[in-house]
Design a protein around this motif. Structure first.
Motif, PDB file in Angstrom:
ATOM      1  N   PHE A 848       0.825  -1.207   0.000  1.00  0.00           N
ATOM      2  CA  PHE A 848       0.000   0.000   0.000  1.00  0.00           C
ATOM      3  C   PHE A 848       0.864   1.265   0.000  1.00  0.00           C
ATOM      4  N   ASN A 849       2.186   1.076  -0.049  1.00  0.00           N
ATOM      5  CA  ASN A 849       3.117   2.208   0.055  1.00  0.00           C
ATOM      6  C   ASN A 849       2.855   3.264  -1.022  1.00  0.00           C
ATOM      7  N   GLY A 850       2.784   2.830  -2.279  1.00  0.00           N
ATOM      8  CA  GLY A 850       2.585   3.777  -3.378  1.00  0.00           C
ATOM      9  C   GLY A 850       1.283   4.544  -3.259  1.00  0.00           C
ATOM     10  N   PRO A 851       0.150   3.843  -3.089  1.00  0.00           N
ATOM     11  CA  PRO A 851      -1.118   4.571  -2.948  1.00  0.00           C
ATOM     12  C   PRO A 851      -1.151   5.516  -1.747  1.00  0.00           C
ATOM     13  N   ILE A 852      -0.541   5.141  -0.632  1.00  0.00           N
ATOM     14  CA  ILE A 852      -0.532   6.030   0.541  1.00  0.00           C
ATOM     15  C   ILE A 852       0.200   7.317   0.210  1.00  0.00           C
ATOM     16  N   MET A 853       1.375   7.214  -0.424  1.00  0.00           N
ATOM     17  CA  MET A 853       2.117   8.422  -0.794  1.00  0.00           C
ATOM     18  C   MET A 853       1.336   9.233  -1.824  1.00  0.00           C
ATOM     19  N   HIS A 854       0.692   8.548  -2.761  1.00  0.00           N
ATOM     20  CA  HIS A 854      -0.115   9.228  -3.773  1.00  0.00           C
ATOM     21  C   HIS A 854      -1.237  10.024  -3.123  1.00  0.00           C
ATOM     22  N   ARG A 871       9.529  -4.937 -18.647  1.00  0.00           N
ATOM     23  CA  ARG A 871       8.634  -5.175 -19.791  1.00  0.00           C
ATOM     24  C   ARG A 871       7.222  -5.555 -19.360  1.00  0.00           C
ATOM     25  N   ARG A 872       6.947  -5.431 -18.054  1.00  0.00           N
ATOM     26  CA  ARG A 872       5.585  -5.695 -17.551  1.00  0.00           C
ATOM     27  C   ARG A 872       5.141  -4.592 -16.592  1.00  0.00           C
ATOM     28  N   LEU A 873       5.620  -3.383 -16.825  1.00  0.00           N
ATOM     29  CA  LEU A 873       5.262  -2.289 -15.928  1.00  0.00           C
ATOM     30  C   LEU A 873       3.778  -1.945 -16.002  1.00  0.00           C
ATOM     31  N   ASN A 874       3.132  -2.293 -17.104  1.00  0.00           N
ATOM     32  CA  ASN A 874       1.682  -2.069 -17.174  1.00  0.00           C
ATOM     33  C   ASN A 874       0.966  -2.875 -16.095  1.00  0.00           C
ATOM     34  N   GLN A 875       1.445  -4.079 -15.840  1.00  0.00           N
ATOM     35  CA  GLN A 875       0.843  -4.898 -14.786  1.00  0.00           C
ATOM     36  C   GLN A 875       1.203  -4.376 -13.397  1.00  0.00           C
ATOM     37  N   GLU A 876       2.402  -3.796 -13.262  1.00  0.00           N
ATOM     38  CA  GLU A 876       2.774  -3.192 -11.978  1.00  0.00           C
ATOM     39  C   GLU A 876       1.838  -2.035 -11.660  1.00  0.00           C
ATOM     40  N   ALA A 880      -1.633  -0.884  -8.241  1.00  0.00           N
ATOM     41  CA  ALA A 880      -2.081   0.275  -7.459  1.00  0.00           C
ATOM     42  C   ALA A 880      -3.598   0.266  -7.320  1.00  0.00           C
ATOM     43  N   VAL A 881      -4.268  -0.283  -8.333  1.00  0.00           N
ATOM     44  CA  VAL A 881      -5.719  -0.425  -8.254  1.00  0.00           C
ATOM     45  C   VAL A 881      -6.065  -1.508  -7.240  1.00  0.00           C
ATOM     46  N   LYS A 882      -5.343  -2.612  -7.306  1.00  0.00           N
ATOM     47  CA  LYS A 882      -5.618  -3.757  -6.431  1.00  0.00           C
ATOM     48  C   LYS A 882      -5.388  -3.419  -4.965  1.00  0.00           C
ATOM     49  N   TYR A 883      -4.214  -2.774  -4.679  1.00  0.00           N
ATOM     50  CA  TYR A 883      -3.835  -2.590  -3.277  1.00  0.00           C
ATOM     51  C   TYR A 883      -4.297  -1.262  -2.676  1.00  0.00           C
ATOM     52  N   THR A 887      -7.749   4.888  -8.864  1.00  0.00           N
ATOM     53  CA  THR A 887      -8.511   4.748 -10.110  1.00  0.00           C
ATOM     54  C   THR A 887      -7.586   4.260 -11.222  1.00  0.00           C
ATOM     55  N   GLU A 888      -8.195   3.657 -12.230  1.00  0.00           N
ATOM     56  CA  GLU A 888      -7.392   3.145 -13.340  1.00  0.00           C
ATOM     57  C   GLU A 888      -6.606   4.261 -14.021  1.00  0.00           C
ATOM     58  N   GLU A 889      -7.241   5.415 -14.192  1.00  0.00           N
ATOM     59  CA  GLU A 889      -6.545   6.539 -14.843  1.00  0.00           C
ATOM     60  C   GLU A 889      -5.335   6.963 -14.039  1.00  0.00           C
ATOM     61  N   GLU A 890      -5.504   7.104 -12.738  1.00  0.00           N
ATOM     62  CA  GLU A 890      -4.399   7.540 -11.882  1.00  0.00           C
ATOM     63  C   GLU A 890      -3.331   6.457 -11.780  1.00  0.00           C
ATOM     64  N   ALA A 891      -3.750   5.193 -11.738  1.00  0.00           N
ATOM     65  CA  ALA A 891      -2.783   4.084 -11.684  1.00  0.00           C
ATOM     66  C   ALA A 891      -1.919   4.072 -12.944  1.00  0.00           C
ATOM     67  N   TRP A 892      -2.550   4.356 -14.110  1.00  0.00           N
ATOM     68  CA  TRP A 892      -1.788   4.348 -15.359  1.00  0.00           C
ATOM     69  C   TRP A 892      -0.735   5.462 -15.373  1.00  0.00           C
ATOM     70  N   LYS A 893      -1.040   6.558 -14.708  1.00  0.00           N
ATOM     71  CA  LYS A 893      -0.076   7.657 -14.627  1.00  0.00           C
ATOM     72  C   LYS A 893       1.172   7.254 -13.831  1.00  0.00           C
ATOM     73  N   PHE A 894       1.053   6.231 -12.973  1.00  0.00           N
ATOM     74  CA  PHE A 894       2.204   5.778 -12.190  1.00  0.00           C
ATOM     75  C   PHE A 894       3.360   5.333 -13.093  1.00  0.00           C
ATOM     76  N   VAL A 895       3.053   4.924 -14.330  1.00  0.00           N
ATOM     77  CA  VAL A 895       4.116   4.446 -15.227  1.00  0.00           C
ATOM     78  C   VAL A 895       4.217   5.299 -16.499  1.00  0.00           C
ATOM     79  N   THR A 896       3.520   6.425 -16.527  1.00  0.00           N
ATOM     80  CA  THR A 896       3.574   7.284 -17.728  1.00  0.00           C
ATOM     81  C   THR A 896       3.814   8.741 -17.352  1.00  0.00           C
ATOM     82  N   LEU A 897       2.772   9.451 -16.983  1.00  0.00           N
ATOM     83  CA  LEU A 897       2.890  10.887 -16.723  1.00  0.00           C
ATOM     84  C   LEU A 897       3.697  11.191 -15.466  1.00  0.00           C
TER      85      LEU A 897
END
Length: 996
Positions: A848-854, A871-876, A880-883, A887-897
């Motif tokens: 839960f470390n990442g979501p707590i800091m987020h 090569r599987r950062l999309n699954q990483e 963030a959604v699971k733990y 939101t999916e949009e915000e989770a996707w930003k974890f590896v892009t924006l």
């Protein structure tokens, strides 16, 4: 003509004495005379392009006096008629260690962080004060090997260290040691290898070696200007040797580009000693405008008869065996000036066959001769002495039976400084052919073949029985031993005779019973060389080069396209959110338009209905594609090194990352020391050069580290010696270095603003402190390896003390404990999704470390730090959604924006927005799904990965492997020398990986 010749001779006698004529002569008969030697009626190659038919070469006192068709031969001349033979300048090998004892390796394994030397440069791999001539000892046996191969002059040096000192030029004169030294200091040598004689810990990596070279050149400039208080013999030697030929042993195509980069920075002109793989990056090699020394040590064929062993071979190694013989042709056709060297040859006998093989694969014979004569002479600045047979040159030449690069040609003699070395008997008569043999009235058939100087004998009786026989020839005397048919008899028939002519042979025979009779042989047919169809040299089909020249490389470098994606689900990462059934137009490498019903007549239409279009994944923390060391752990601070120097553009992990939708990565130094090296932000342009991969105008970053690694707690060292050894020691390292950097920066600011530049002593350029000063001046950002909350707080406190901000805490697995303090400091977080308990200091990590800091308002990214995970950062991101119910949009930003924001490049990448770089990925489904696959990965409008093309590549790779294995099996059938297949073991770098 005669008058001019006499004047020429007089002038030579007036100015040219015997070299070191005071050497005592302990021979019974003096070996020096003032007589001339005239070689007449020869085809003389004065230079590779200046050829004289039926010419005369006049030699005296080790020098060429005249060459031509109308040379007047003085009375006191020895004349040698070379009708039908050729004369060439002897070869030159400017890169050897001839006569130099191999440096002994230091066996002390305890790392040394200082130097034991006094009066020399601080780093013991800088050995510029070494002079090869001082330790040179003429190697008679090795000289004979070189002479037999046609060489007359070699350059030699001590192959040890990064700055290796001066090289000397030696004549392979086996008869007059007083003349062997042509020049005591002719070259100055460098390389990318640490000295074997030192146990200094630094440098331990390629990037460390490059940084050391830069610092050395800065110090040299500073020293030459009189700024140093003390004398430095190493820098003195560098100064004294500046006008010598500068040779850099790069030993690899990518290292050649790196050496050329340093040369450009400091206005140097290196002659690069290559590896033989330059053809794989010929356009980049060409752009360096460098001259080269190239070995011709081609790999032996692999024995792939065992399918299991064949499967261990990588395609790139199979390809290199197939393509390597074309290297010289490719270099030559691209206008690159190069000399040839015998360096790396396992045995000298391979030199000629390898060269003939290169010629067979298209290397021009004239260019080959130039690469062995005039070019090395010119590179050495000795064209007036060696490399040609022009008047005044040293009398270094070879006499051959014909064209020197013809397989049938025999090299008879190699003259060095007018001294003859006999390789093969030039007077030997060719008796090969078929004969009617008569021994004491008994008739036989006699076939003589083989080589002129080593003929083979085959004797057949009248009833067609073959007799075993052995033939030898010396000084035109022939001797043959014939074994009798009766195997019970132990005696032999011996034939002896002198060769008067090659049509009729005769002499005395001693029969097995001891009686003497006459024998005679009349030639019935001339010798014809049999062609063995199984060994008929037919060039293997050469496989096309790809970019890079490994599996999945591109046959042609891909180019930007105009692409229109229709009806995609677009994850914008902007306020527009996720757009359904939306079109995206890519043009000129940018995102040109986003919306409905877009059209462009020039665009290639991509049906994206039911598919998802996103910005490319950005990996903030990666260690793939780095050459020869991710850590420079020799010192507790290595701020002077940069990963940008050592990007490996040919790492297959680049392609794998593209297959996983990754378009940008930050390549970070490891965590071996508190202050690591500078990072490289790269775009994964598969097939491009390392320089082309570097993100343009990228912001400066540097890796710091905390925890177990930097204090060597988990290094397995029994008695660690490097400071720091405790966590509080780590804090002191930061404080000490930043205080020094502050003082360094103030000193330069004071000097630059004083108005007295050039009038007072300048501060010394210190690349390490210069980098740290950039942090103080907000010109460089810190990405810090971190785990434990106490150390996280400690570094922020140090930053506050020196008035700068930490940019990113990476790993940061206890970040959830101090999220409020991090938010207050303004630092971002690049963490793992759910790694924990892999070592003691991460026992408190939670998923839960990442979501707590987020949720605390911190910019959070997920990184890989691992070649497999990248090569599987999309699954990483999905975790963030699971733990954390992100939101999916915000989770996707974890590896892009979000990583784009942490890297300060979000103005150009990280989202799908008009005007941004067209770094996008087309997925077959929702990118957070475990079933998601990247169908296209695009960088700046160039498709670098396409799943359909990938399938085609797999078929093509299998076909190519089979074809290459077939070629190798044919080589084995021909009886060629084979080597065992080798599996290339690749080290995957992690934060704590240290080079052996």
């Amino acid at each position: 003509m005669k008058k001019n010749l006499l004047l020429l001779i007089f002038s030579f006698l007036a100015v040219q004495l015997y070299a070191q004529e005071y050497f005592p002569n302990n021979e019974s008969v003096p070996n020096k005379t003032m007589n001339f030697t005239a070689f007449t009626n020869a085809k003389i190659y004065v230079t590779p392009t200046q050829i004289i038919e039926k010419g005369t070469l006049l030699v005296q006192n080790g020098k060429v006096i005249a060459t031509g068709t109308n040379v007047t031969i003085p009375k006191n001349s020895t004349t040698i008629d070379l009708a039908g033979k050729s004369i060439y300048p002897s070869f030159i090998d400017m890169y050897t260690s001839f006569g130099i004892e191999k440096p002994k390796r230091n066996t002390d394994r305890t790392p040394l962080y200082d130097t034991k030397r006094i009066g020399y440069y601080w780093n013991e791999s800088i050995r510029s004060e070494v002079n090869a001539y001082e330790s040179f000892s003429y190697d008679q046996a090795k000289a004979e090997e070189l002479l037999k191969a046609g060489f007359g002059v070699v350059g030699t040096h001590v192959v040890d260290g990064i700055a290796r000192g001066s090289g000397t030029l030696i004549a392979l004169n086996n008869f007059d040691k007083s003349s062997q030294l042509i020049a005591d200091k002719v070259t100055n040598h460098f390389g990318f290898t640490k000295s074997v004689t030192t146990n200094q810990a630094y440098p331990s990596s390629l990037m460390g070696m490059m940084a050391l070279l830069r610092q050395m050149y800065h110090d040299l400039d500073w020293y030459k200007k009189g700024n140093a208080a003390n004398k430095d013999l190493s820098l003195e030697a560098l100064t004294n040797n500046e006008k010598l030929v500068q040779i850099f042993a790069s030993e690899d195509k990518l290292n050649s580009l790196r050496a050329a980069k340093i040369a450009k920075e400091f206005g140097l002109n290196y002659v690069l000693k290559g590896n033989g793989n330059e053809f794989e990056r010929i356009q980049e090699i060409k752009k360096t405008n460098s001259k080269f020394i190239i070995p011709i040590d081609f790999p032996a064929a692999y024995d792939v008869a065992d399918p299991n062993q064949a499967d261990q071979m990588e395609l790139k190694d199979l390809r290199f065996w197939n393509q390597a013989p074309t290297n010289l042709k490719v270099l030559s056709e691209n206008g690159i000036v190069f000399a040839l060297t015998t360096d790396k040859l396992k045995k000298m006998e391979d030199f000629r066959p390898n060269l003939l093989r290169a010629i067979k694969y298209g290397f021009d014979k004239t260019k080959a001769l130039e690469a062995l004569t005039t070019i090395p002479a010119a590179l050495l600045g000795k064209s007036n002495e060696i490399g040609t047979l022009k008047t005044g040159s040293l009398a270094n030449f070879v006499i051959t039976s014909g064209e020197i690069f013809d397989e049938k040609t025999t090299l008879y003699e190699n003259w060095v400084q007018g001294n003859k070395y006999v390789v093969a008997d030039m007077t030997a008569k060719d008796i090969r052919g078929s004969y009617d043999l008569t021994i004491n009235n008994e008739k036989f058939k006699w076939k003589i073949d083989g080589e002129v100087s080593a003929p083979k004998s085959e004797i057949t009786t009248a009833d067609s029985k073959k007799l075993k026989s052995k033939l030898s020839i010396a000084n035109n005397w022939i001797s043959t031993i014939v074994k009798p048919n009766d195997t019970t008899k132990t005696s032999f028939t011996r034939l002896i005779g002198y060769i008067e002519n090659t049509q009729d042979l005769s002499g005395k025979a001693v029969l097995f019973n001891g009686s003497e009779v006459k024998w005679s042989a009349v030639k019935t047919a001339a010798f014809t060389k049999a062609v063995d169809s199984t060994k008929a040299e037919k060039n293997n089909k050469v496989m096309p080069i790809t970019f890079p020249n490994v599996a999945y490389g591109n046959v042609k470098k891909p180019e930007a396209e105009t692409l229109l994606f229709k009806n995609a689900t677009v994850w914008t990462n902007e306020k527009e959110g996720i757009l359904e059934e939306t079109d995206v137009l890519i043009k000129n490498g940018k995102i040109a338009s986003i919306g409905k019903n877009i059209s462009d007549a020039s665009a290639t239409i991509v049906d994206a209905k039911g598919k998802h279009l996103t910005s490319g994944i950005i990996d903030e923390h990666s260690h793939i594609a780095i050459s020869n060391g991710v850590n420079e752990g020799g010192h507790n601070s290595s701020a002077e090194v940069t990963i940008q120097d050592v990007v490996n553009s040919e790492d297959i992990n680049i392609y794998r990352d593209l297959a996983g939708g990754v378009t940008i990565s930050q390549l970070l130094h490891g965590s071996a020391n508190p202050i690591g090296g500078r990072s490289a932000i790269v775009k994964w342009k598969w097939g491009a050069s390392a320089e082309e991969m570097l993100y343009k105008d990228q912001p400066g970053f540097i890796k710091f580290a905390l925890g177990e690694n930097v204090k060597q707690a988990n290094w397995g060292i029994t008695n660690p010696t490097r400071f720091p050894q405790t966590r509080m020691g780590v804090e002191q390292v930061f404080t000490d270095y930043f205080q020094r950097a502050k003082e360094y920066d103030l000193a330069w600011k004071k000097y630059n603003s004083s108005g007295k530049k050039g009038k007072e002593k300048a501060p010394r350029v210190d690349l390490e402190l210069q980098t740290l000063a950039e942090i103080l001046n907000s010109e460089r950002f810190i990405s810090c390896h971190s785990y434990v909350q106490s150390e996280i707080l400690m570094l922020m406190n140090v930053a506050d003390k020196f008035n700068f901000k930490v940019n990113t805490f990476t790993h940061i697995l206890e970040g959830y404990k101090v999220a409020d303090k991090m938010k207050q400091h303004g630092v971002g977080a690049s963490t793992f999704s759910d790694w924990w308990a892999y070592k003691f200091e991460v026992n408190d990590a939670i998923p839960f470390n990442g979501p707590i800091m987020h949720n605390a308002g911190i910019v959070v990214a997920y990184n890989s730090d691992d070649a497999e995970m990248s090569r599987r950062l999309n699954q990483e991101a999905a975790k963030a959604v699971k733990y954390g119910n992100v939101t999916e949009e915000e989770a996707w930003k974890f590896v892009t924006l979000n990583p784009a924001k942490l890297l300060h490049i979000d103005n150009k990448v990280g989202s799908v927005k008009v005007g941004k770089d067209a770094d996008i990925v087309l997925w077959n489904t929702n990118p957070l799904s475990i079933y998601a696959k990247a169908e296209k990965t695009i960088i700046e409008g160039v498709v670098y990965y396409d799943s359909k093309k990938d399938e085609e590549n797999r078929v093509a790779i299998a076909k190519e492997r089979n074809e290459l294995i077939g070629q190798l099996l044919q080589e084995k059938n021909k009886g060629m020398i084979m080597q065992q297949p080798k599996k290339t073991e690749k080290v995957e770098y992690h934060c704590d990986t240290m080079e052996e």
